[in-house]
Design an enzyme around this catalytic site. Structure first.
Site, PDB file in Angstrom:
ATOM      1  N   GLU A   1       7.308  -6.139 -11.781  1.00  0.00           N
ATOM      2  CA  GLU A   1       7.610  -7.503 -11.376  1.00  0.00           C
ATOM      3  C   GLU A   1       6.377  -8.357 -11.662  1.00  0.00           C
ATOM      4  O   GLU A   1       5.266  -8.020 -11.247  1.00  0.00           O
ATOM      5  CB  GLU A   1       7.952  -7.545  -9.881  1.00  0.00           C
TER       6      GLU A   1
ATOM      7  N   CYS B   1       8.322 -14.111  -4.297  1.00  0.00           N
ATOM      8  CA  CYS B   1       8.841 -13.055  -5.170  1.00  0.00           C
ATOM      9  C   CYS B   1      10.350 -12.971  -5.015  1.00  0.00           C
ATOM     10  O   CYS B   1      10.900 -13.355  -3.989  1.00  0.00           O
ATOM     11  CB  CYS B   1       8.185 -11.730  -4.778  1.00  0.00           C
TER      12      CYS B   1
ATOM     13  N   CYS C   1      10.197  -8.820  -3.298  1.00  0.00           N
ATOM     14  CA  CYS C   1       9.535  -8.582  -1.997  1.00  0.00           C
ATOM     15  C   CYS C   1       9.796  -9.751  -1.048  1.00  0.00           C
ATOM     16  O   CYS C   1       8.849 -10.339  -0.509  1.00  0.00           O
ATOM     17  CB  CYS C   1       8.046  -8.393  -2.201  1.00  0.00           C
TER      18      CYS C   1
ATOM     19  N   HIS D   1       7.521 -10.763   2.984  1.00  0.00           N
ATOM     20  CA  HIS D   1       6.732 -11.977   3.217  1.00  0.00           C
ATOM     21  C   HIS D   1       7.305 -12.776   4.384  1.00  0.00           C
ATOM     22  O   HIS D   1       6.554 -13.390   5.147  1.00  0.00           O
ATOM     23  CB  HIS D   1       6.684 -12.826   1.952  1.00  0.00           C
TER      24      HIS D   1
ATOM     25  N   ARG E   1       5.028  -1.678  -1.284  1.00  0.00           N
ATOM     26  CA  ARG E   1       3.882  -1.501  -2.179  1.00  0.00           C
ATOM     27  C   ARG E   1       2.569  -1.381  -1.431  1.00  0.00           C
ATOM     28  O   ARG E   1       1.514  -1.288  -2.057  1.00  0.00           O
ATOM     29  CB  ARG E   1       3.835  -2.649  -3.181  1.00  0.00           C
TER      30      ARG E   1
ATOM     31  N   SER F   1      -0.226  -5.746  -4.049  1.00  0.00           N
ATOM     32  CA  SER F   1      -0.600  -5.668  -5.465  1.00  0.00           C
ATOM     33  C   SER F   1      -1.915  -6.376  -5.755  1.00  0.00           C
ATOM     34  O   SER F   1      -2.536  -6.102  -6.777  1.00  0.00           O
ATOM     35  CB  SER F   1       0.522  -6.235  -6.349  1.00  0.00           C
TER      36      SER F   1
ATOM     37  N   CYS G   1       3.573  -5.431  -8.425  1.00  0.00           N
ATOM     38  CA  CYS G   1       4.382  -6.636  -8.220  1.00  0.00           C
ATOM     39  C   CYS G   1       3.442  -7.829  -8.357  1.00  0.00           C
ATOM     40  O   CYS G   1       2.931  -8.344  -7.367  1.00  0.00           O
ATOM     41  CB  CYS G   1       5.068  -6.638  -6.865  1.00  0.00           C
TER      42      CYS G   1
ATOM     43  N   CYS H   1       3.957 -11.219  -6.637  1.00  0.00           N
ATOM     44  CA  CYS H   1       3.416 -11.388  -5.291  1.00  0.00           C
ATOM     45  C   CYS H   1       1.926 -11.681  -5.351  1.00  0.00           C
ATOM     46  O   CYS H   1       1.398 -12.482  -4.574  1.00  0.00           O
ATOM     47  CB  CYS H   1       3.639 -10.127  -4.465  1.00  0.00           C
TER      48      CYS H   1
END
Length: 569
Positions: free
Chosen positions: A14, A61, A64, A68, A481, A504, A548, A551
């Protein structure tokens, strides 16, 4: 002489990630990880009502989203010192478990497995031998010869059509591909089945989140999901038992297919257990709270430095000062103004792009540090933290997985072997096995609590208010993640500063002021590369982190002007 390789963009992730490596004598000797887009969400949030932040944050994102939203409300609740009703905690926990299951299944089968599985080789497989192999690993009902014969025929028609879709442009026939044809056919069959089960997990997210992606039911102080077991418009018995059925089906897939598959891949690529460790400092936060204050959890968290379990330090509550006081970010190699290292509450977001400079600034990602050290986050960090702590559920599944792996490779495999490229996949599958149990457990807890007559979801009869002056809060969540934290400074009731330190960003981190590499960069050092023009091995290690980058960074131009153009070769 070293050969320089640039992989830009890294696909099957992503967001937009660039990796540069130097390869000498078939090994990676140096590496740089560069996030290629900027996240401006912190600027968008300035001056807004803190109670609205979660709705904006989850737009960071498209994958995700729940993580968040929930972390944002936790940050604001922390600033206000709020307690959350049990039903709201359980509902959030079920969403988190279901989202994690969806994410982990998709990551292994649809984003990473093609680094290890040669799809074209599956056409050479014998379906009966494939069934024998699969049934030796698991009693899964889909492991019959007729199923594998049908998948082989479908795959053959797919290849003959010349339209390979998601299987196009793979490194088929690469010398680093080692699986026998039967293992490849088994993996392709499970790849197709995984599409169905990741969807079932996401259905559970939608039942409790109102929709997915971008759930609608979390609010500061609780959830906006009315409970009335006899009302068709609310969370009722029909929806609760529908969720129970779905979670049960996903649990069976994880325990009987996903985990056995990852164990088998790790065994067949056992030489890779020596590659990809990188940064061996680990950070995980506790999650799935069992009380209203966030002091008792079903998932453990803490830190480990240097891979040594003896120095494990637990993180024990949503107010833990050990976590609150030791997070900082450096921008010395990031495309922002200045070269500071600061605590998130004291950061600023002023973009300053230069060209990619190996010795200067080369990424939009900042460099998070804990006690000044780079930290690897993700399922591996949480599994190791749980194992070091003696967490019962973690030990159960780690010991099971390593026992099965040891029997397949013919010698004992220690827990330290998880600190590797395939070890990250195995840790993620172990975490999925844990989430599969915990999702059902928290659903049962919710049903039992409702059965006692408690239907409270938001105990504040007037909306939360903010005092004059400045207050600060932080919220964390162990996302699929890894460790995610939001940091908010509220002044006179509006957001003065907001920072997201996402998983990430920890892992894609560029070098910091001390010159220490981030986890992606460090994990690549020493990796074999058989063919520099086809750097499959680089992809294997990077994909094992489940990047990701959407993010980690984000881009916005309010005039809708082109910001960057990416050419895919």
């Amino acid at each position: 002489m070293a050969t320089k390789i640039t992989v830009d963009p890294i696909t099957r992730i992503e967001g937009h990630l660039r990796i540069d490596v130097e390869v000498d004598s078939g090994r990676v000797t140096n590496a740089w990880a560069s996030a290629q887009m900027w996240r401006g969400i912190e600027i968008i949030l300035k001056g807004r009502d803190p109670r609205d932040a979660w709705a904006f944050c989850q737009r960071i994102c498209g994958v995700c989203t729940t993580v968040h939203a929930i972390t944002s409300v936790r940050a604001v609740e922390n600033a206000l010192g709020m307690e959350i009703p049990l039903n709201a905690q359980y509902i959030r926990n079920i969403i988190l478990a279901a989202h994690g299951l969806h994410d982990h299944i998709v990551h292994f089968y649809h984003l990473s497995a093609l680094d290890w599985v040669d799809v074209v080789s599956a056409l050479k497989a014998d379906p009966h031998k494939t069934a024998s192999l699969a049934q030796s690993l698991s009693p899964w009902p889909g492991n019959g010869a007729s199923r594998f014969k049908a998948v082989k025929e479908k795959l053959s028609a797919f290849v003959q059509s010349g339209q390979l879709g998601p299987f196009a442009n793979g490194y088929w026939g690469h010398p680093a591909m080692k699986l026998p044809p039967e293992a490849n056919l088994m993996a392709v069959s499970h790849y197709l089945e995984a599409l169905e089960y990741q969807f079932k997990a996401n259905q559970v997210v939608a039942i409790f989140g109102g929709k997915t992606p971008h759930i609608q039911t979390v609010i500061v102080g609780g959830v906006a999901l009315a409970i009335n077991t006899n009302n068709l418009a609310t969370l009722n018995m029909e929806r609760l038992y529908w969720a129970k059925q779905l979670l049960g089906e996903v649990r069976d897939f994880v325990h009987q297919v996903y985990l056995p598959d990852v164990i088998a891949v790790a065994a067949l690529y056992k030489d890779w257990l020596a590659y990809g460790a990188g940064v061996t400092n680990y950070l995980a936060v506790p999650d799935m709270p069992l009380d209203t204050k966030g002091e008792v959890f079903d998932l453990p968290g803490g830190t480990i430095f240097g891979g040594d379990f003896k120095n494990f330090t637990p993180i024990t509550s949503f107010n833990d000062p050990y976590f609150r006081d030791n997070v900082a970010e450096s921008i010395v190699h990031s495309w922002y103004e200045g070269d500071w290292t600061r605590h998130p509450w004291k950061e600023e977001t002023k973009p300053h792009y230069t060209a990619f400079k190996e010795e200067g600034k080369y990424s939009w990602a900042k460099a998070p540090r804990f006690k000044g050290e780079p930290m690897q986050v993700g399922p591996l960090a949480q599994v190791l933290a749980g194992y070091a702590q003696g967490h019962e559920l973690t030990k159960k599944w780690v010991d099971y997985a390593l026992g099965r792996l040891s029997s397949l490779v013919g010698h004992p495999v220690p827990v330290t072997a998880l600190q590797s490229t395939p070890g990250r996949h195995l840790a993620r599958a172990i975490r999925a096995a844990m989430l599969a149990e915990l999702g059902l457990k928290h659903l049962d807890l919710l049903i039992e609590n409702i059965g006692r007559g408690d239907t409270e979801i938001f105990p504040y009869r007037t909306p939360p208010t903010f005092p004059h002056g400045e207050i600060r809060g932080f919220g964390f969540h162990e996302a699929p993640r890894g460790t995610l934290s939001h940091w908010v400074v509220i002044k006179d009731g509006v957001i003065e500063n907001y920072q997201c330190v996402v998983p990430s960003t920890w892992n894609v981190s560029p070098r910091c002021q001390a010159g220490k590499r981030g986890p992606y960069e460090a994990a690549l050092i020493g990796n074999p590369v058989a063919e520099p023009q086809k750097p499959l091995e680089v992809l294997r290690t990077i994909h094992s982190f489940d990047p990701c980058i959407a993010c980690a960074v984000h881009v916005l131009n309010p005039q809708r002007e082109e910001v960057v153009r990416v050419k895919v070769l």
